[in-house]
Design a protein around this motif. Structure first.
Motif, short mmCIF file in Angstrom:
data_model
loop_
_atom_site.label_atom_id
_atom_site.label_comp_id
_atom_site.label_asym_id
_atom_site.label_seq_id
_atom_site.Cartn_x
_atom_site.Cartn_y
_atom_site.Cartn_z
N ASN A 10 0.83 -1.22 0.00
CA ASN A 10 0.00 0.00 0.00
C ASN A 10 0.86 1.26 0.00
OD1 ASN A 10 -2.19 -1.72 0.15
ND2 ASN A 10 -2.43 -1.51 2.36
N GLU A 11 1.93 1.24 0.80
CA GLU A 11 2.80 2.41 0.88
C GLU A 11 3.64 2.58 -0.38
OE1 GLU A 11 2.78 4.66 3.14
OE2 GLU A 11 1.39 3.68 4.50
N TYR A 12 4.01 1.48 -1.00
CA TYR A 12 4.85 1.54 -2.21
C TYR A 12 4.13 2.25 -3.34
CZ TYR A 12 7.98 0.03 -5.93
OH TYR A 12 8.85 0.00 -7.00
N LEU A 13 2.81 2.11 -3.39
CA LEU A 13 2.04 2.73 -4.46
C LEU A 13 2.04 4.26 -4.36
CD1 LEU A 13 1.10 -0.15 -5.06
CD2 LEU A 13 -1.19 0.75 -5.40
N ILE A 14 2.39 4.80 -3.20
CA ILE A 14 2.35 6.25 -3.01
C ILE A 14 3.42 6.94 -3.84
CG2 ILE A 14 2.68 8.11 -1.33
CD1 ILE A 14 1.44 6.28 0.77
N ASP B 122 5.02 -12.90 -4.79
CA ASP B 122 3.72 -12.56 -4.22
C ASP B 122 3.57 -11.05 -4.04
OD1 ASP B 122 3.04 -15.21 -4.14
OD2 ASP B 122 3.55 -15.49 -2.03
N VAL B 123 4.65 -10.40 -3.61
CA VAL B 123 4.62 -8.95 -3.43
C VAL B 123 4.52 -8.25 -4.78
CG1 VAL B 123 5.91 -6.94 -2.62
CG2 VAL B 123 5.86 -9.02 -1.24
N GLN B 124 5.28 -8.73 -5.76
CA GLN B 124 5.22 -8.16 -7.11
C GLN B 124 3.80 -8.26 -7.69
OE1 GLN B 124 8.17 -10.15 -9.48
NE2 GLN B 124 9.88 -9.46 -8.22
N ALA B 125 3.18 -9.43 -7.50
CA ALA B 125 1.82 -9.63 -8.02
C ALA B 125 0.83 -8.72 -7.31
CB ALA B 125 1.42 -11.10 -7.84
N ALA B 126 1.02 -8.55 -5.99
CA ALA B 126 0.11 -7.69 -5.23
C ALA B 126 0.23 -6.23 -5.67
CB ALA B 126 0.41 -7.82 -3.73
N ILE B 127 1.45 -5.79 -5.93
CA ILE B 127 1.67 -4.41 -6.38
C ILE B 127 1.02 -4.21 -7.75
CG2 ILE B 127 3.41 -2.78 -7.20
CD1 ILE B 127 5.26 -3.85 -5.01
N LYS B 128 1.21 -5.17 -8.65
CA LYS B 128 0.63 -5.06 -9.99
C LYS B 128 -0.90 -5.02 -9.91
CE LYS B 128 0.42 -7.34 -14.49
NZ LYS B 128 0.83 -8.53 -15.29
N LEU B 129 -1.47 -5.90 -9.09
CA LEU B 129 -2.92 -5.94 -8.94
C LEU B 129 -3.45 -4.64 -8.35
CD1 LEU B 129 -5.61 -7.46 -9.06
CD2 LEU B 129 -5.07 -8.44 -6.81
N ALA B 130 -2.76 -4.14 -7.32
CA ALA B 130 -3.19 -2.91 -6.68
C ALA B 130 -3.15 -1.73 -7.65
CB ALA B 130 -2.31 -2.61 -5.46
N MET B 131 -2.14 -1.69 -8.49
CA MET B 131 -2.05 -0.62 -9.49
C MET B 131 -3.19 -0.71 -10.50
SD MET B 131 2.03 -0.28 -10.30
CE MET B 131 3.14 0.57 -9.17
N GLU B 132 -3.48 -1.92 -10.93
CA GLU B 132 -4.58 -2.11 -11.89
C GLU B 132 -5.92 -1.73 -11.28
OE1 GLU B 132 -4.19 -6.18 -12.90
OE2 GLU B 132 -2.54 -5.87 -14.33
N GLN B 133 -6.14 -2.13 -10.02
CA GLN B 133 -7.40 -1.79 -9.35
C GLN B 133 -7.53 -0.29 -9.13
OE1 GLN B 133 -7.08 -4.24 -5.82
NE2 GLN B 133 -8.16 -5.96 -6.78
#
Length: 242
Positions: free
Chosen positions: A12-16, A46-57
């Motif tokens: 969540n913080e990385y997306l900032i 798993d973290v890479q996939a979560a970041i990619k998904l969060a960005m898409e969402q």
């Protein structure tokens, strides 16, 4: 495998700001080892996939695309500060007057000056320098009064008429003791963000071995041996910095 609460917080913080070390610190990891932890987390599938998904969402929710974000940072980085504020030097009153005498804007200004002189019992001015003075004229290098330096004048643009790049750069105004100040966003930071979004910056850890030389690793242990040796080197670097 599901992420731990701390790992999810890191995502969540990385997306900032896309800064691994800062994201790790804000997520609750140790500030001293934030860079190392960020590198390790960003290497996890798993973290890479979560970041990619969060960005898409996020893009779906806001209808903001990566191209739009990149365009914003690029506009800010390449904006011209002169569109917002300028330091100008224009002709003084004597630069273009006839015979370099005092030049008036028009006869109305001259008549007003004469009236004030009469009221204050001062000598009446003359109009031998003529009319037509304007601050849009450049200084005359032959002027005996200003030596061609002219008169300084700060200029602030009408922010309602800024270009897209100018609006990206503009950050408001501030009224202080020394007058009005135009605030601007940081173009250099914008360039950093452009480079980061284009993948030119990577969160990585630079390791050195003994006496600043390369890290010596025995590769007989295969990949696991390499990772173990790298982690040992990181640990040594962390301890030496404390």
């Amino acid at each position: 495998m599901a992420l731990t609460p701390k790992q999810q917080a890191f995502v969540n913080e990385y997306l900032i700001d896309l800064c691994g070390a800062k994201a790790a610190t804000r997520a609750g990891y140790s500030a001293k080892s934030a860079r190392r932890i960020a590198v390790e987390l960003l290497e996890k599938p798993d973290v890479q996939a979560a970041i990619k998904l969060a960005m898409e969402q996020r893009s779906e929710r806001t209808e903001i695309t990566a191209d739009m974000v990149l365009q914003h940072w690029f506009d800010l980085a390449t904006a011209d500060p002169n569109e917002l504020v300028q330091y100008r030097r224009h002709a003084c009153r004597y630069c273009h007057g006839d015979g370099h005498a005092y030049q008036w804007r028009d006869i109305g200004e001259f008549e007003e000056a004469k009236t004030k002189a009469t009221q204050n019992k001062r000598a009446a001015p003359t109009d031998e320098g003529g009319y037509g003075y304007t601050t849009h004229a450049a200084p005359d290098p032959r002027c005996p009064r200003c030596d061609g330096d002219g008169v300084e004048k700060p200029f602030f643009a009408d922010t309602r008429r800024l270009s897209a790049k100018g609006k990206a750069l503009y950050a408001g105004i501030k009224q202080g003791r020394d007058g009005l100040e135009v605030l601007m966003h940081d173009p250099q930071k914008a360039w950093d963000n452009v480079a980061r979004h284009l993948g030119m910056f990577k969160d990585r850890l630079e390791l050195t071995g003994k006496d600043g030389g390369p890290v010596e690793i025995n590769s007989t242990g295969g990949v696991s041996g390499l990772l173990a040796a790298a982690r040992q080197a990181v640990g040594d670097a962390d301890r030496s910095s404390t």
